[in-house]
Design a protein around this motif. Structure first.
Motif, PDB file in Angstrom:
ATOM      1  N   ALA A 133       0.827  -1.202   0.000  1.00 52.17           N
ATOM      2  CA  ALA A 133       0.000   0.000   0.000  1.00 52.17           C
ATOM      3  C   ALA A 133       0.867   1.259   0.000  1.00 52.17           C
ATOM      4  O   ALA A 133       0.590   2.226  -0.732  1.00 52.17           O
ATOM      5  N   LEU A 134       1.920   1.255   0.793  1.00 55.17           N
ATOM      6  CA  LEU A 134       2.812   2.412   0.840  1.00 55.17           C
ATOM      7  C   LEU A 134       3.577   2.576  -0.477  1.00 55.17           C
ATOM      8  O   LEU A 134       3.831   3.703  -0.921  1.00 55.17           O
ATOM      9  N   GLN A 135       3.944   1.464  -1.102  1.00 57.13           N
ATOM     10  CA  GLN A 135       4.630   1.578  -2.390  1.00 57.13           C
ATOM     11  C   GLN A 135       3.695   2.137  -3.453  1.00 57.13           C
ATOM     12  O   GLN A 135       4.117   2.939  -4.301  1.00 57.13           O
ATOM     13  N   ALA A 136       2.431   1.755  -3.427  1.00 52.34           N
ATOM     14  CA  ALA A 136       1.458   2.321  -4.364  1.00 52.34           C
ATOM     15  C   ALA A 136       1.324   3.828  -4.141  1.00 52.34           C
ATOM     16  O   ALA A 136       1.264   4.612  -5.107  1.00 52.34           O
ATOM     17  N   TYR A 137       1.304   4.249  -2.880  1.00 48.57           N
ATOM     18  CA  TYR A 137       1.235   5.685  -2.581  1.00 48.57           C
ATOM     19  C   TYR A 137       2.508   6.387  -3.054  1.00 48.57           C
ATOM     20  O   TYR A 137       2.449   7.518  -3.567  1.00 48.57           O
ATOM     21  N   GLU A 138       3.651   5.737  -2.900  1.00 44.76           N
ATOM     22  CA  GLU A 138       4.917   6.308  -3.364  1.00 44.76           C
ATOM     23  C   GLU A 138       4.892   6.523  -4.877  1.00 44.76           C
ATOM     24  O   GLU A 138       5.335   7.570  -5.374  1.00 44.76           O
ATOM     25  N   TYR A 139       4.387   5.559  -5.616  1.00 41.61           N
ATOM     26  CA  TYR A 139       4.280   5.703  -7.070  1.00 41.61           C
ATOM     27  C   TYR A 139       3.349   6.871  -7.424  1.00 41.61           C
ATOM     28  O   TYR A 139       3.623   7.650  -8.350  1.00 41.61           O
ATOM     29  N   HIS A 140       2.240   6.964  -6.725  1.00 40.81           N
ATOM     30  CA  HIS A 140       1.295   8.063  -6.970  1.00 40.81           C
ATOM     31  C   HIS A 140       1.979   9.406  -6.726  1.00 40.81           C
ATOM     32  O   HIS A 140       1.841  10.354  -7.521  1.00 40.81           O
ATOM     33  N   HIS A 141       2.735   9.482  -5.648  1.00 37.07           N
ATOM     34  CA  HIS A 141       3.477  10.705  -5.324  1.00 37.07           C
ATOM     35  C   HIS A 141       4.534  10.986  -6.384  1.00 37.07           C
ATOM     36  O   HIS A 141       4.719  12.146  -6.797  1.00 37.07           O
ATOM     37  N   GLY A 142       5.227   9.960  -6.850  1.00 40.40           N
ATOM     38  CA  GLY A 142       6.256  10.146  -7.856  1.00 40.40           C
ATOM     39  C   GLY A 142       5.695  10.652  -9.171  1.00 40.40           C
ATOM     40  O   GLY A 142       6.252  11.571  -9.788  1.00 40.40           O
ATOM     41  N   PHE A 143       4.573  10.093  -9.589  1.00 35.35           N
ATOM     42  CA  PHE A 143       3.979  10.496 -10.869  1.00 35.35           C
ATOM     43  C   PHE A 143       3.415  11.918 -10.809  1.00 35.35           C
ATOM     44  O   PHE A 143       3.663  12.729 -11.712  1.00 35.35           O
ATOM     45  N   LEU A 144       2.662  12.227  -9.756  1.00 36.05           N
ATOM     46  CA  LEU A 144       1.936  13.497  -9.723  1.00 36.05           C
ATOM     47  C   LEU A 144       2.764  14.651  -9.179  1.00 36.05           C
ATOM     48  O   LEU A 144       2.687  15.779  -9.692  1.00 36.05           O
TER      49      LEU A 144
END
Length: 288
Positions: free
Chosen positions: A200-211
């Motif tokens: 879940a935290l890695q998914a949030y990290e990806y979201h943060h990285g993209f946006l």
């Protein structure tokens, strides 16, 4: 059936003919066909992909179920046990080589390609005259500006989570070998919870990285290697979590004993391998 096989081990279990290999071949055919059709924007591609995945999961569920039933029926002798251990060992070795190739690509980009492009060389003049020998940075002529992912924050938290999950799984193993089934189950539940939290935290990290950081797969060599390494590691965490869920279901049904529990050991080996890969990945990708 059991047949005499050499002097190392008297009874060696020979499984009956199985339909699962041909089912797996059919699944891979539809999966590959669907991938090819989807890439070429054929509408039927998604249906073929979905069908291939459905057949593949049916095969995995059925084949693993057969192996579990054979194990519970005490049909596996010492020689089979050694065969399973060697098989799992070679599988993990193949995974080591899998990640070694990606770490090698990262090393080549950072230590060879970037200095070559940033130096006073003919390569720079021909390919990218404005390049600079900096990592991380705009490591492709067409990449837009982006912010590299820092080591502190979510990556550091995820490191602590995975290290803790290794400890809880070891605690569960201790409970198994000492006949403490409640400890085994509680340790597995805690490990699965930590694994889900990591994903879940890695998914949030990806979201943060993209946006927020504008960090995508198109962000030059840095973006490509970052998502390649962390993405495939996340996939391995997901697979390991599925293994642990199966082990939890089996443990709840009393499948393992203090001396016969290689299924659990194999999942534990895989999980500890995932932990070690993340530690190396955290240092090389995030920290350095």
């Amino acid at each position: 059936m059991n047949v005499e096989h050499g002097v190392h081990d008297a009874p060696y279990f020979v499984p009956s003919p199985s339909r699962w290999p041909i089912v797996g071949a059919v699944a891979l055919f539809f999966f590959a066909l669907g991938a090819a059709l989807t890439v070429n924007k054929v509408a039927a591609g998604w249906y073929s992909l979905a069908g291939g995945l459905a057949i593949l999961f049916w095969m995995l569920f059925g084949w693993f179920g057969d192996v579990i039933r054979e194990s519970q029926q005490q049909q596996y002798g010492q020689q089979v046990d050694w065969s399973l251990r060697w098989g799992m060992s070679w599988f993990i070795f193949s995974e080591v080589m899998f990640f070694a190739a990606f770490f090698g690509a990262l090393f080549y980009a950072r230590s060879i390609a970037i200095p070559e492009l940033g130096g006073d060389t003919l390569t720079r003049q021909l390919l990218w005259p404005d390049s600079q020998a900096a990592w991380p940075g705009n490591s492709a002529p067409t990449s837009t500006s982006y912010t590299p992912m820092g080591a502190l924050g979510i990556p550091a938290i995820n490191t602590a989570i995975l290290l803790t999950s290794g400890a809880t799984l070891t605690w569960a193993h201790w409970g198994l070998v000492r006949g403490r089934r409640l400890q085994l189950i509680c340790g597995l539940v805690a490990t699965i919870y930590l694994a889900a939290l990591f994903l879940a935290l890695q998914a949030y990290e990806y979201h943060h990285g993209f946006l927020d950081l504008n960090l995508t797969l198109a962000s030059g060599a840095y973006g490509a290697t970052f998502y390649l390494l962390t993405g495939f590691h996340g996939l391995h965490v997901f697979v390991g979590t599925l293994m642990l869920c199966v082990m939890l279901a089996r443990a709840s049904q009393g499948h393992f004993s203090e001396k016969q529990h290689f299924g659990f050991e194999a999942a534990a080996w895989y999980w500890h391998f995932v932990d070690v890969v993340w530690l190396l990945l955290f240092v090389v990708v995030y920290w350095l």
